[in-house]
Design a protein around this motif. Structure first.
Motif, PDB file in Angstrom:
ATOM      1  N   ARG A 174       0.809  -1.150  -0.002  1.00  0.00           N
ATOM      2  CA  ARG A 174       0.188  -0.309   0.239  1.00  0.00           C
ATOM      3  C   ARG A 174       0.988   1.252  -0.333  1.00  0.00           C
ATOM      4  NH1 ARG A 174      -4.436   0.654   4.660  1.00  0.00           N
ATOM      5  NH2 ARG A 174      -5.915   3.091   3.345  1.00  0.00           N
ATOM      6  N   MET A 175       0.474   1.963  -0.316  1.00  0.00           N
ATOM      7  CA  MET A 175       1.300   3.963  -0.611  1.00  0.00           C
ATOM      8  C   MET A 175      -0.023   5.066  -0.711  1.00  0.00           C
ATOM      9  SD  MET A 175       3.753   2.725  -4.485  1.00  0.00           S
ATOM     10  CE  MET A 175       4.713   4.100  -3.528  1.00  0.00           C
ATOM     11  N   VAL A 176      -1.165   4.430  -1.097  1.00  0.00           N
ATOM     12  CA  VAL A 176      -1.897   5.567  -0.922  1.00  0.00           C
ATOM     13  C   VAL A 176      -2.826   5.052   0.478  1.00  0.00           C
ATOM     14  CG1 VAL A 176      -3.644   7.295  -1.676  1.00  0.00           C
ATOM     15  CG2 VAL A 176      -1.218   6.253  -2.997  1.00  0.00           C
ATOM     16  N   ALA A 181       1.058   9.556   1.465  1.00  0.00           N
ATOM     17  CA  ALA A 181       0.642   8.795   0.921  1.00  0.00           C
ATOM     18  C   ALA A 181       2.811   8.117   1.006  1.00  0.00           C
ATOM     19  CB  ALA A 181       1.363   9.083  -0.803  1.00  0.00           C
ATOM     20  N   LEU A 182       2.913   6.659   0.699  1.00  0.00           N
ATOM     21  CA  LEU A 182       4.152   6.774   1.519  1.00  0.00           C
ATOM     22  C   LEU A 182       5.339   6.238  -0.130  1.00  0.00           C
ATOM     23  CD1 LEU A 182       3.217   3.225   3.341  1.00  0.00           C
ATOM     24  CD2 LEU A 182       4.339   5.553   4.521  1.00  0.00           C
ATOM     25  N   ILE A 183       6.479   6.754  -0.301  1.00  0.00           N
ATOM     26  CA  ILE A 183       7.747   6.773  -1.252  1.00  0.00           C
ATOM     27  C   ILE A 183       8.604   6.391  -0.345  1.00  0.00           C
ATOM     28  CG2 ILE A 183       6.587   8.783  -2.113  1.00  0.00           C
ATOM     29  CD1 ILE A 183       8.714  10.308  -1.324  1.00  0.00           C
ATOM     30  N   GLY A 184      10.000   6.022  -1.341  1.00  0.00           N
ATOM     31  CA  GLY A 184      11.142   5.449  -0.841  1.00  0.00           C
ATOM     32  C   GLY A 184      11.494   4.285   0.322  1.00  0.00           C
ATOM     33  N   ASP A 185      12.306   3.820   0.554  1.00  0.00           N
ATOM     34  CA  ASP A 185      11.922   2.934   1.326  1.00  0.00           C
ATOM     35  C   ASP A 185      10.864   2.798   2.469  1.00  0.00           C
ATOM     36  OD1 ASP A 185      14.558   1.755  -0.059  1.00  0.00           O
ATOM     37  OD2 ASP A 185      15.663   2.595   1.765  1.00  0.00           O
ATOM     38  N   ALA A 186      10.023   3.989   2.856  1.00  0.00           N
ATOM     39  CA  ALA A 186       9.152   3.778   3.210  1.00  0.00           C
ATOM     40  C   ALA A 186       8.228   2.759   2.743  1.00  0.00           C
ATOM     41  CB  ALA A 186       8.502   5.152   3.932  1.00  0.00           C
ATOM     42  N   ALA A 187       7.896   2.913   1.594  1.00  0.00           N
ATOM     43  CA  ALA A 187       6.658   2.327   0.639  1.00  0.00           C
ATOM     44  C   ALA A 187       7.386   0.642   0.777  1.00  0.00           C
ATOM     45  CB  ALA A 187       6.623   2.730  -0.346  1.00  0.00           C
ATOM     46  N   GLY A 188       9.173   0.898   0.905  1.00  0.00           N
ATOM     47  CA  GLY A 188       8.852  -0.605   0.419  1.00  0.00           C
ATOM     48  C   GLY A 188      10.573  -0.568  -0.017  1.00  0.00           C
ATOM     49  N   GLU A 227      -4.337   6.488  -7.623  1.00  0.00           N
ATOM     50  CA  GLU A 227      -4.442   5.128  -7.917  1.00  0.00           C
ATOM     51  C   GLU A 227      -3.660   4.512  -9.181  1.00  0.00           C
ATOM     52  OE1 GLU A 227      -8.941   4.183  -7.941  1.00  0.00           O
ATOM     53  OE2 GLU A 227      -8.696   4.733  -6.010  1.00  0.00           O
ATOM     54  N   ASN A 228      -3.828   5.596 -10.023  1.00  0.00           N
ATOM     55  CA  ASN A 228      -2.870   4.735 -10.663  1.00  0.00           C
ATOM     56  C   ASN A 228      -1.279   4.781 -10.413  1.00  0.00           C
ATOM     57  OD1 ASN A 228      -5.054   4.079 -13.111  1.00  0.00           O
ATOM     58  ND2 ASN A 228      -5.557   6.476 -13.626  1.00  0.00           N
ATOM     59  N   TRP A 229      -1.073   5.784 -10.018  1.00  0.00           N
ATOM     60  CA  TRP A 229       0.371   5.674  -9.767  1.00  0.00           C
ATOM     61  C   TRP A 229       0.228   4.760  -8.397  1.00  0.00           C
ATOM     62  CZ3 TRP A 229       1.074   7.110  -4.378  1.00  0.00           C
ATOM     63  CH2 TRP A 229       2.759   6.885  -4.485  1.00  0.00           C
ATOM     64  N   GLU A 230      -0.524   4.600  -7.558  1.00  0.00           N
ATOM     65  CA  GLU A 230       0.031   3.438  -7.263  1.00  0.00           C
ATOM     66  C   GLU A 230       0.450   1.942  -7.442  1.00  0.00           C
ATOM     67  OE1 GLU A 230      -1.519   1.481  -2.595  1.00  0.00           O
ATOM     68  OE2 GLU A 230      -2.901   1.977  -4.733  1.00  0.00           O
ATOM     69  N   ALA A 231      -0.489   1.863  -8.467  1.00  0.00           N
ATOM     70  CA  ALA A 231      -0.356   0.540  -9.082  1.00  0.00           C
ATOM     71  C   ALA A 231       0.949   0.571  -9.828  1.00  0.00           C
ATOM     72  CB  ALA A 231      -1.689   0.731  -9.937  1.00  0.00           C
ATOM     73  N   ARG A 232       1.631   1.806 -10.375  1.00  0.00           N
ATOM     74  CA  ARG A 232       2.219   1.690 -11.582  1.00  0.00           C
ATOM     75  C   ARG A 232       3.292   1.194 -10.416  1.00  0.00           C
ATOM     76  NH1 ARG A 232       0.113   6.053 -13.746  1.00  0.00           N
ATOM     77  NH2 ARG A 232       1.350   7.453 -12.862  1.00  0.00           N
ATOM     78  N   ARG A 233       3.795   1.737  -9.507  1.00  0.00           N
ATOM     79  CA  ARG A 233       5.087   2.236  -8.335  1.00  0.00           C
ATOM     80  C   ARG A 233       5.003   0.102  -8.070  1.00  0.00           C
ATOM     81  NH1 ARG A 233       8.500   4.375 -10.581  1.00  0.00           N
ATOM     82  NH2 ARG A 233       9.855   4.325  -8.780  1.00  0.00           N
ATOM     83  N   LEU A 234       3.880  -0.102  -7.759  1.00  0.00           N
ATOM     84  CA  LEU A 234       4.067  -1.009  -7.382  1.00  0.00           C
ATOM     85  C   LEU A 234       4.504  -2.727  -7.774  1.00  0.00           C
ATOM     86  CD1 LEU A 234       0.742  -0.988  -4.834  1.00  0.00           C
ATOM     87  CD2 LEU A 234       3.059  -1.185  -4.028  1.00  0.00           C
TER      88      LEU A 234
END
Length: 265
Positions: A174-176, A181-188, A227-234
């Protein structure tokens, strides 16, 4: 959350209030614990001993060997690599750069807490800073280097102020979440062998900025764009994670087949 506002309270008592919270607080992210409390870092089975020394501090013969090259060595359960990077303020002139090295070594999980214990007595979780290695750990690292590495690399380690970080896996789910929102190592995270941690964080941030472009408080959040941003980044994070695992497996890093080092007495 209070309406459209987000309030962040920090451990030192400082409080910040804004319209959208971006969690970019690393692998130990407090923001992630709030957004996705079930996802936690997992030890990958090996650590990274590291050093970052001014090239001017190294003897000439050693510097002649390392300068202008990407130098590496691999053996069962370990891998070492070395290359020059800019100085503290971005200097690239000869004599002003730094020698950066990383030594990946398989270490069974029960032995890691002792290696993460600092001179101050503090038990670190994600990173043991320079100057914090216990004297006995310093000697253990030097002895293992003498026994396992080519002479030049062993000398480099003995001349360095060594620090350490355990290699951790943190799958992202999850990023949003609402106004956050989470970015970088906070997101994964991804394994360091992909050399993509920094570029991944920049990509996260740039994509998030694009998704939020034009948004104002008088409008609902751009949910579809987020949602589109999150899906692409995941999807990107998953692929990078797979590549990192493949690279580690080839070098028997974190693998059961690889030799083990730095065992406790």
């Amino acid at each position: 959350m209070d309406g459209h506002d987000v309030t962040a309270e920090f451990s030192d008592g400082y409080t910040a209030r804004g319209n959208f919270l971006v969690g970019a607080d690393g692998i130990g992210s407090a923001a992630r614990k709030l957004l996705d409390s079930a996802t936690r870092p997992m030890y990958a089975g090996y650590v990274a001993w590291r050093g970052l020394e001014p090239e001017s501090a190294l003897p000439g013969d050693l510097l002649d060997l390392l300068s202008g090259r990407f130098t590496f060595f691999t053996s069962s359960g370990m891998q070492m690599l070395c290359y020059l990077v800019p100085g503290d303020n971005g200097e690239r002139e000869e004599g002003s750069r730094r020698v950066n090295w990383v030594w990946y070594v398989n270490v069974a999980e029960p032995n890691v807490p002792k290696l993460l214990t600092g001179r101050s007595g503090r038990r670190f979780a994600h990173f043991l800073p320079p100057g914090e290695l216990l004297p006995e750990t310093v000697e253990q690292v030097a002895h293992q280097a003498d026994a396992s590495l080519p002479r030049a690399f062993a000398e480099l380690i003995r001349l360095s102020d060594v620090f350490m970080q355990p290699v951790l896996d943190l799958p992202s789910r999850r990023m949003v979440a609402d106004h956050a929102a989470l970015i970088g190592d906070a997101a994964g995270t991804v394994r360091p062998h992909t050399a993509s941690g920094t570029s991944k964080a920049f990509g996260d941030a740039a994509g998030l900025a694009t998704a939020l472009r034009g948004w104002t408080l008088t409008q609902p959040l751009p949910a579809a764009e987020l949602e589109n941003w999150e899906a692409r980044r995941l999807d990107r994070l998953l692929r990078l994670s797979e590549i990192g695992l493949e690279l580690a497996e080839r070098s028997t890093l974190g693998a059961r087949a690889g030799s083990q080092f730095f065992t406790s007495d």
